[in-house]
Design a protein around this motif. Structure first.
Motif, short mmCIF file in Angstrom:
data_model
loop_
_atom_site.label_atom_id
_atom_site.label_comp_id
_atom_site.label_asym_id
_atom_site.label_seq_id
_atom_site.Cartn_x
_atom_site.Cartn_y
_atom_site.Cartn_z
N PRO A 185 -1.65 -8.02 12.00
CA PRO A 185 -2.48 -7.08 12.76
C PRO A 185 -2.27 -5.65 12.27
O PRO A 185 -1.27 -5.00 12.60
N CYS A 186 -3.17 -5.15 11.47
CA CYS A 186 -3.01 -3.82 10.90
C CYS A 186 -4.38 -3.26 10.53
O CYS A 186 -5.40 -3.95 10.61
N ASP A 187 -4.39 -1.99 10.14
CA ASP A 187 -5.59 -1.34 9.63
C ASP A 187 -5.58 -1.49 8.11
O ASP A 187 -4.81 -0.81 7.43
N PRO A 188 -6.40 -2.36 7.55
CA PRO A 188 -6.32 -2.63 6.11
C PRO A 188 -6.61 -1.40 5.25
O PRO A 188 -6.02 -1.24 4.18
N GLU A 189 -7.49 -0.52 5.70
CA GLU A 189 -7.79 0.67 4.91
C GLU A 189 -6.57 1.59 4.83
O GLU A 189 -6.28 2.16 3.77
N ARG A 190 -5.85 1.73 5.94
CA ARG A 190 -4.66 2.58 5.93
C ARG A 190 -3.54 1.96 5.10
O ARG A 190 -2.82 2.67 4.39
N ILE A 191 -3.38 0.64 5.20
CA ILE A 191 -2.35 -0.01 4.39
C ILE A 191 -2.69 0.11 2.91
O ILE A 191 -1.82 0.33 2.06
N SER A 192 -3.99 -0.02 2.56
CA SER A 192 -4.40 0.18 1.17
C SER A 192 -4.12 1.61 0.73
O SER A 192 -3.73 1.85 -0.43
N GLN A 193 -4.29 2.56 1.65
CA GLN A 193 -3.99 3.96 1.32
C GLN A 193 -2.51 4.14 1.00
O GLN A 193 -2.14 4.83 0.05
N VAL A 194 -1.65 3.49 1.79
CA VAL A 194 -0.21 3.57 1.54
C VAL A 194 0.14 2.95 0.20
O VAL A 194 0.92 3.51 -0.59
N LEU A 195 -0.43 1.77 -0.10
CA LEU A 195 -0.16 1.13 -1.38
C LEU A 195 -0.63 2.01 -2.53
O LEU A 195 0.03 2.10 -3.57
N GLY A 196 -1.78 2.66 -2.35
CA GLY A 196 -2.27 3.56 -3.39
C GLY A 196 -1.32 4.72 -3.63
O GLY A 196 -1.08 5.13 -4.77
N ILE A 197 -0.75 5.26 -2.55
CA ILE A 197 0.20 6.37 -2.68
C ILE A 197 1.43 5.92 -3.47
O ILE A 197 1.90 6.61 -4.39
N LEU A 198 1.95 4.73 -3.15
CA LEU A 198 3.15 4.24 -3.82
C LEU A 198 2.87 3.93 -5.30
O LEU A 198 3.71 4.23 -6.17
N LEU A 199 1.73 3.34 -5.56
CA LEU A 199 1.41 3.01 -6.96
C LEU A 199 1.11 4.27 -7.77
O LEU A 199 1.49 4.37 -8.94
N ASP A 200 0.44 5.25 -7.17
CA ASP A 200 0.18 6.51 -7.87
C ASP A 200 1.49 7.22 -8.22
O ASP A 200 1.65 7.78 -9.31
N ILE B 136 2.59 11.13 4.21
CA ILE B 136 1.42 10.49 4.81
C ILE B 136 1.66 8.98 4.96
O ILE B 136 1.33 8.38 5.99
N ALA B 137 2.25 8.38 3.94
CA ALA B 137 2.57 6.94 4.02
C ALA B 137 3.52 6.65 5.17
O ALA B 137 3.35 5.67 5.91
N TYR B 138 4.51 7.52 5.34
CA TYR B 138 5.47 7.34 6.44
C TYR B 138 4.77 7.39 7.79
O TYR B 138 5.04 6.58 8.69
N GLU B 139 3.85 8.35 7.96
CA GLU B 139 3.14 8.49 9.22
C GLU B 139 2.26 7.27 9.50
O GLU B 139 2.20 6.77 10.63
N ILE B 140 1.59 6.77 8.46
CA ILE B 140 0.72 5.61 8.64
C ILE B 140 1.53 4.37 9.06
O ILE B 140 1.16 3.65 10.00
N ILE B 141 2.64 4.14 8.36
CA ILE B 141 3.46 2.96 8.70
C ILE B 141 4.08 3.12 10.09
O ILE B 141 4.21 2.13 10.83
N SER B 142 4.44 4.33 10.47
CA SER B 142 4.99 4.56 11.81
C SER B 142 3.96 4.23 12.88
O SER B 142 4.29 3.69 13.93
#
Length: 337
Positions: A226-241, A306-312
């Motif tokens: 149960p998550c927001d897939p767009e936000r999780i994709s945003q976090v993955l994009g930050i980590l990969l970038d 931003i990734a930290y805030e989204i995961i929180s």
């Protein structure tokens, strides 16, 4: 005539007799005015309780003056006052200590927040000043340049304007997180599918940077998250970038998914320069760069924050793990439910 006087001065008895006659109309020196009923009064002098009485008898009248010293009463009152004063002092002391303690605990987050806000404004101003200076410098140069050279300055101005736009978008995202106005839209998401989509999107970019990109998914079927897939994709994009920016050419980046009894675990692992232990918690601060001497103009130090805030907001955690053999491993932990 005197049962016990405790060596009292005779004038005290005379004073009591005078007050009895003057203030209460009971004259002990005139017993003839007494009827067959006993007359008695009670009053207080400076240091005594006093009772005077005229008691008729068959062959005359008995006059009586009784003095009761107030010393013991005053002593008890003094002890009570000291006890109440001590209790009041202890109560005030306890209240002061509690107020100091709890006020300190309340003020500490406020001071920390104010300090972080001040640092954020200073860092944001510094980051915005750099592209703005380049834009103004490019405009000034365009006025003096030949038409053939103006195209180059326009390209520089456009590039710096895009950088400013990205920075402002990141700052607005963090502002929404601070104001708790960041909207999440959780749905039932297949994380393995989400990671495959991310892998396919970033694989050409990895090839352009001459990097080896791998994905590791569990063989067994995992339940939806149960998550927001767009936000999780945003976090993955930050980590990969970040991994692309810090890992040298011919490096290796691995995107993996696993599951425990209570959490989903997503990891982005690379074999880059790694992050010192002293900086593993600081990398999630705003405008923080692991390598302060490195001048990467495409990163402002806001991505991981931003990734930290989204995961929180997803009630999960994001952290930097120890990576044997060097490199960095970012782990995202999301609850199963």
């Amino acid at each position: 005539k005197k049962l016990q006087t405790d060596s009292l001065d005779e004038t005290i008895f005379r004073k009591a007799e005078e007050i009895s006659a003057a203030s209460y109309a009971l004259d002990l020196s005139n017993p003839g005015a007494v009827s067959k009923l006993t007359k008695r009064i009670f009053f207080q002098m400076k240091d005594f309780y006093v009772s005077t009485a005229l008691i008729p008898k068959s062959h005359g009248t008995v006059s009586m003056i009784i003095l009761y010293s107030l010393d013991s009463v005053k002593h008890r009152i003094l002890l009570q006052r000291l006890a109440f004063s001590g209790a009041a002092f202890l109560a005030i002391l306890a209240l002061s200590i509690c107020s100091w303690f709890f006020t300190g605990r309340m003020i500490t987050p406020l001071e920390k927040s104010r300090q972080e806000q001040t640092e954020f404004i200073a860092a944001a101003s510094h980051e915005l000043r750099s592209p703005l200076a380049v834009i103004l410098s490019g405009i000034s140069a365009m006025k003096k340049a030949d038409p053939k050279e103006q195209e180059h300055f326009l390209s520089v101005i456009e590039k710096e304007g895009t950088r400013m736009s990205l920075l402002i978008n990141d700052m607005l995202s963090l502002s929404n997180a601070d104001n708790h106005s960041w909207k999440m839209h959780p749905v039932s998401c297949e994380l393995d599918t989400l990671l495959l989509d991310t892998y396919e999107k970033y694989e050409p970019l990895m090839q352009d940077h001459h990097m080896k990109f791998f994905i590791e998914l569990p063989e067994e079927e995992i339940p939806p998250c149960p998550c927001d897939p767009e936000r999780i994709s945003q976090v993955l994009g930050i980590l990969l970038d970040n991994a692309i920016s810090y890992v040298p050419a011919n490096g290796k980046i691995v995107l993996s998914l696993s599951q425990t009894e209570t959490h989903f675990l997503i990891r982005v692992k690379d074999n880059g320069p790694g992050i010192p232990d002293s900086a593993k918690t600081s990398v999630f601060r705003r405008f923080y760069r692991a390598d302060s001497a490195r001048n990467n103009r495409q990163h402002f130090g806001l991505g991981l924050c931003i990734a930290y805030e989204i995961i929180s907001l997803h009630k999960g955690t994001i952290s930097v793990l120890d990576t044997p053999g060097g490199g960095s491993t970012f782990q995202i932990s999301l609850p199963l439910a």
